[in-house]
Design a protein around this motif. Sequence first.
Motif, PDB file in Angstrom:
ATOM      1  N   LEU A   1       3.141   5.179  31.851  1.00 17.12           N
ATOM      2  CA  LEU A   1       3.843   3.903  31.709  1.00 17.12           C
ATOM      3  C   LEU A   1       5.352   4.047  31.894  1.00 17.12           C
ATOM      4  O   LEU A   1       6.142   3.379  31.238  1.00 17.12           O
ATOM      5  N   GLY A   2       5.746   4.909  32.822  1.00 19.25           N
ATOM      6  CA  GLY A   2       7.170   5.113  33.063  1.00 19.25           C
ATOM      7  C   GLY A   2       7.870   3.857  33.553  1.00 19.25           C
ATOM      8  O   GLY A   2       9.005   3.576  33.171  1.00 19.25           O
ATOM      9  N   GLY A   3       7.212   3.097  34.427  1.00 21.31           N
ATOM     10  CA  GLY A   3       7.810   1.860  34.924  1.00 21.31           C
ATOM     11  C   GLY A   3       8.026   0.857  33.817  1.00 21.31           C
ATOM     12  O   GLY A   3       9.077   0.189  33.755  1.00 21.31           O
TER      13      GLY A   3
ATOM     14  N   LEU B   1      11.198   5.576  24.014  1.00 19.77           N
ATOM     15  CA  LEU B   1      11.099   6.985  24.391  1.00 19.77           C
ATOM     16  C   LEU B   1      10.071   7.139  25.497  1.00 19.77           C
ATOM     17  O   LEU B   1       9.002   6.537  25.467  1.00 19.77           O
ATOM     18  N   TYR B   2      10.418   7.971  26.476  1.00 16.60           N
ATOM     19  CA  TYR B   2       9.471   8.258  27.559  1.00 16.60           C
ATOM     20  C   TYR B   2       9.814   9.595  28.185  1.00 16.60           C
ATOM     21  O   TYR B   2      10.975   9.893  28.451  1.00 16.60           O
ATOM     22  N   ASP B   3       8.790  10.373  28.391  1.00 21.26           N
ATOM     23  CA  ASP B   3       8.918  11.639  29.118  1.00 21.26           C
ATOM     24  C   ASP B   3       7.536  11.925  29.682  1.00 21.26           C
ATOM     25  O   ASP B   3       6.560  12.012  28.924  1.00 21.26           O
ATOM     26  N   ASN B   4       7.427  12.066  30.991  1.00 21.18           N
ATOM     27  CA  ASN B   4       6.087  12.252  31.555  1.00 21.18           C
ATOM     28  C   ASN B   4       5.491  13.613  31.224  1.00 21.18           C
ATOM     29  O   ASN B   4       4.366  13.915  31.638  1.00 21.18           O
ATOM     30  N   HIS B   5       6.224  14.426  30.466  1.00 17.96           N
ATOM     31  CA  HIS B   5       5.675  15.697  29.994  1.00 17.96           C
ATOM     32  C   HIS B   5       5.190  15.611  28.548  1.00 17.96           C
ATOM     33  O   HIS B   5       4.682  16.593  28.008  1.00 17.96           O
ATOM     34  N   PHE B   6       5.355  14.453  27.904  1.00 14.82           N
ATOM     35  CA  PHE B   6       4.851  14.300  26.542  1.00 14.82           C
ATOM     36  C   PHE B   6       3.333  14.469  26.529  1.00 14.82           C
ATOM     37  O   PHE B   6       2.613  13.868  27.333  1.00 14.82           O
TER      38      PHE B   6
ATOM     39  N   GLY C   1       8.698   5.786  13.418  1.00 10.52           N
ATOM     40  CA  GLY C   1       8.284   4.401  13.277  1.00 10.52           C
ATOM     41  C   GLY C   1       8.255   3.651  14.588  1.00 10.52           C
ATOM     42  O   GLY C   1       8.773   2.533  14.704  1.00 10.52           O
ATOM     43  N   ARG C   2       7.644   4.253  15.612  1.00 11.01           N
ATOM     44  CA  ARG C   2       7.599   3.649  16.939  1.00 11.01           C
ATOM     45  C   ARG C   2       6.208   3.098  17.257  1.00 11.01           C
ATOM     46  O   ARG C   2       5.205   3.616  16.770  1.00 11.01           O
ATOM     47  N   ILE C   3       6.186   2.075  18.095  1.00  9.43           N
ATOM     48  CA  ILE C   3       4.934   1.507  18.590  1.00  9.43           C
ATOM     49  C   ILE C   3       4.505   2.306  19.812  1.00  9.43           C
ATOM     50  O   ILE C   3       5.269   2.440  20.772  1.00  9.43           O
ATOM     51  N   VAL C   4       3.305   2.830  19.794  1.00  7.45           N
ATOM     52  CA  VAL C   4       2.787   3.604  20.922  1.00  7.45           C
ATOM     53  C   VAL C   4       2.261   2.644  21.984  1.00  7.45           C
ATOM     54  O   VAL C   4       1.460   1.753  21.703  1.00  7.45           O
ATOM     55  N   LEU C   5       2.709   2.832  23.221  1.00  3.00           N
ATOM     56  CA  LEU C   5       2.235   2.046  24.357  1.00  3.00           C
ATOM     57  C   LEU C   5       1.396   2.943  25.252  1.00  3.00           C
ATOM     58  O   LEU C   5       1.852   4.005  25.674  1.00  3.00           O
ATOM     59  N   THR C   6       0.185   2.527  25.538  1.00  2.00           N
ATOM     60  CA  THR C   6      -0.712   3.377  26.300  1.00  2.00           C
ATOM     61  C   THR C   6      -1.853   2.555  26.881  1.00  2.00           C
ATOM     62  O   THR C   6      -2.109   1.431  26.438  1.00  2.00           O
ATOM     63  N   ARG C   7      -2.531   3.146  27.867  1.00  5.85           N
ATOM     64  CA  ARG C   7      -3.791   2.593  28.357  1.00  5.85           C
ATOM     65  C   ARG C   7      -4.950   3.525  27.985  1.00  5.85           C
ATOM     66  O   ARG C   7      -6.035   3.441  28.553  1.00  5.85           O
ATOM     67  N   ASP C   8      -4.695   4.395  27.020  1.00 10.56           N
ATOM     68  CA  ASP C   8      -5.694   5.355  26.544  1.00 10.56           C
ATOM     69  C   ASP C   8      -6.118   4.951  25.127  1.00 10.56           C
ATOM     70  O   ASP C   8      -5.380   5.148  24.169  1.00 10.56           O
ATOM     71  N   ARG C   9      -7.294   4.376  24.995  1.00  8.73           N
ATOM     72  CA  ARG C   9      -7.741   3.903  23.682  1.00  8.73           C
ATOM     73  C   ARG C   9      -7.875   5.048  22.681  1.00  8.73           C
ATOM     74  O   ARG C   9      -7.637   4.862  21.489  1.00  8.73           O
TER      75      ARG C   9
END
Length: 247
Positions: free
Chosen positions: A104-106, A119-124, A137-145
């Motif tokens: 979700l870099g874009g 926060l974003y790093d494609n190596h995370f 205390g961050r909201i995780v954004l993903t397409r991985d349930r």
Amino acid sequence: MVSATFRFYEELNDFLPAERRRTAFTCGCAQAATCKHMIEALGVPHTEVELVLVNGQSVGFERLLAEGDRVAVYPRFERLDISPLLKVRDQPLRNTRFIADAHLGGLAHLLRIAGFDTLYDNHFHDEQIAELAAKEGRIVLTRDRELLKRRIISHGCYVHALKPAQQLRELFERLDLARSARPFSLCLHCNAPLQPIDKALIAERLPPKVRAHQQHFHTCPRCHRVFWQGSHWRSMHALLQPLLRDR
């Protein structure tokens, strides 16, 4: 085994098969199954859930299910303070900060443009994302349930749309982001708050056309990049305007 009746509300239905959406349904539960166990067994990540009512009473995820229980499961209430009812977590997440997974870099780029600490790093790795989300205390954004089902993640969003602009619109609508957006206030590269800077201090670094036509500049205190209202700013401004119209 015991039987309980479930009803999921609003966007939580997107995780269910068609025949179980927007209706009550009864299913068998393992002996000593908790609300969290069954909610996730039915396909809904716990991070998408803000309120669980069992027989009309607010309960925590750890509540054991009993024969005949009626379970109502709700997503976030962004326009309504339900703090007195909350049992699944201590309080709603009011400081809206994100961490996006590698796919979700874009979207992360667009959220920073809108002024949201992301926060974003494609190596995370998934483990790092979960740990940072819990710690900060961050909201995780993903397409991985499966990522959203990790125990230490308290808040997360499964992103349904496939393209970044559509994903941004989805989040603005689901999380009511328009009121807290601060466009063009963060560095797109470092995620740090931008600071105004006098043109004279960076004049030698500017392209000739920019130096001739632009007067207002901001800089990042970390990477020292310089930003101005050029063609990229105009295209991003056009993208954000429809999303900010109602605030």
